[in-house]
Design a protein around this motif. Sequence first.
Motif, mmCIF file in Angstrom:
data_model
loop_
_atom_site.group_PDB
_atom_site.id
_atom_site.type_symbol
_atom_site.label_atom_id
_atom_site.label_comp_id
_atom_site.label_asym_id
_atom_site.label_seq_id
_atom_site.Cartn_x
_atom_site.Cartn_y
_atom_site.Cartn_z
ATOM 1 N N THR A 1 -60.432 6.000 26.431
ATOM 2 C CA THR A 1 -60.554 7.402 26.022
ATOM 3 C C THR A 1 -61.885 7.991 25.774
ATOM 4 O O THR A 1 -62.408 7.561 24.884
ATOM 5 C CB THR A 1 -59.417 7.410 24.733
ATOM 6 O OG1 THR A 1 -58.274 6.766 25.109
ATOM 7 C CG2 THR A 1 -59.356 8.813 24.370
ATOM 8 N N PRO A 2 -62.087 8.961 26.425
ATOM 9 C CA PRO A 2 -63.530 9.599 26.123
ATOM 10 C C PRO A 2 -63.431 10.662 25.108
ATOM 11 O O PRO A 2 -62.146 11.307 24.911
ATOM 12 C CB PRO A 2 -63.867 10.361 27.418
ATOM 13 C CG PRO A 2 -62.343 10.858 27.917
ATOM 14 C CD PRO A 2 -61.568 9.682 27.697
ATOM 15 N N ILE A 3 -63.875 10.352 23.700
ATOM 16 C CA ILE A 3 -63.788 11.204 22.798
ATOM 17 C C ILE A 3 -65.455 11.774 22.311
ATOM 18 O O ILE A 3 -66.317 11.487 22.955
ATOM 19 C CB ILE A 3 -63.376 10.282 21.431
ATOM 20 C CG1 ILE A 3 -64.192 9.104 21.027
ATOM 21 C CG2 ILE A 3 -61.932 9.799 21.865
ATOM 22 C CD1 ILE A 3 -63.789 8.356 19.961
ATOM 23 N N HIS A 4 -65.266 12.793 21.407
ATOM 24 C CA HIS A 4 -66.656 13.573 21.037
ATOM 25 C C HIS A 4 -66.216 13.564 19.532
ATOM 26 O O HIS A 4 -65.340 13.806 18.968
ATOM 27 C CB HIS A 4 -66.467 14.657 22.045
ATOM 28 C CG HIS A 4 -67.799 15.421 22.052
ATOM 29 N ND1 HIS A 4 -67.936 16.828 21.079
ATOM 30 C CD2 HIS A 4 -69.097 15.155 22.461
ATOM 31 C CE1 HIS A 4 -69.144 17.109 21.046
ATOM 32 N NE2 HIS A 4 -69.769 16.290 22.046
ATOM 33 N N PHE A 5 -67.572 13.774 19.107
ATOM 34 C CA PHE A 5 -67.623 13.978 17.519
ATOM 35 C C PHE A 5 -67.474 15.445 17.283
ATOM 36 O O PHE A 5 -67.676 15.688 15.921
ATOM 37 C CB PHE A 5 -68.797 13.396 17.223
ATOM 38 C CG PHE A 5 -70.221 13.774 17.451
ATOM 39 C CD1 PHE A 5 -70.691 14.868 17.489
ATOM 40 C CD2 PHE A 5 -70.982 13.240 18.478
ATOM 41 C CE1 PHE A 5 -71.928 15.192 17.977
ATOM 42 C CE2 PHE A 5 -71.990 13.386 19.018
ATOM 43 C CZ PHE A 5 -72.631 14.428 18.883
ATOM 44 N N ASP A 6 -67.592 16.401 18.073
ATOM 45 C CA ASP A 6 -67.531 17.809 17.586
ATOM 46 C C ASP A 6 -66.061 18.037 17.172
ATOM 47 O O ASP A 6 -64.970 18.127 18.135
ATOM 48 C CB ASP A 6 -67.911 18.671 18.790
ATOM 49 C CG ASP A 6 -67.814 20.210 18.306
ATOM 50 O OD1 ASP A 6 -67.204 20.509 17.680
ATOM 51 O OD2 ASP A 6 -68.470 21.201 19.317
#
Length: 254
Positions: free
Chosen positions: A232-237
């Motif tokens: 799963t590609p995740i992001h902190f925004d």
Amino acid sequence: MRILVTNDDGIFASGIYTLAKELQKIGEVIVVAPNTERSATGHAITIHHPLRVTKVKFFDTNIQAYSVEGTPADCVKLAVEALLKDGKPDIVVSGINNGPNLGTDVIYSGTVSAAVEAAIMDIPSIAISMGSTDIIQYNDAAEFACRMAEKMLEHRDLIETIVNINYPTCLKEEIKGSKVTTLGIRKYANTFIERQDPRGNSYFWTSGTVIDMEQSKESDILALQSNYISITPIHFDLTHFRTFEKMKKWNIEI
């Protein structure tokens, strides 16, 4: 390739040992990890007391390793900004966690938060966890993490992206493959068990049972249940962009 390895299970956990040894096959490994288990600490950092660091002998290896009296996020910040002055890592790999980090649980996870801290510092990162605590061995997951690390460094355009991996705890021949997934929904029926100390004062133990919920067919939870490796590609925004556009039309007055 310079690889920083960390975790939230503590520097002498079996998962980080297997991971670090396997990653030695593809690059220089440095381990900077908490001195004790720091599970479910989320993205906490230490600001009210000093961070004590001890150089340690890392099992039977010659890997440069540091034990930190702090959180997983502390370990990454400290490693990059203070301990590795001769050059920051090309990639950070956090794990292998003793149990899953699926769906909305990634918000609580120290394992994932270490990888998020790396992404904030513009360093590619991977968080890898076992699909349950019924672990047979970590070797296959460690090998997979190596392949993913090499793949990520081939695609350096993945700016500010964390790759969250959950690896099934089954025999290798039973794994059906890998899937790129979305974060599922993970909720618990929380039970607070109330007890009393010898002086009659109440205290509580937190316990919880996962609630069965309908999941998207692309969710990490369904993939893992079907013996797929979830990626799963995740992001902190955390900005909710649909609401952002709606709220701009509200004409909020002061």
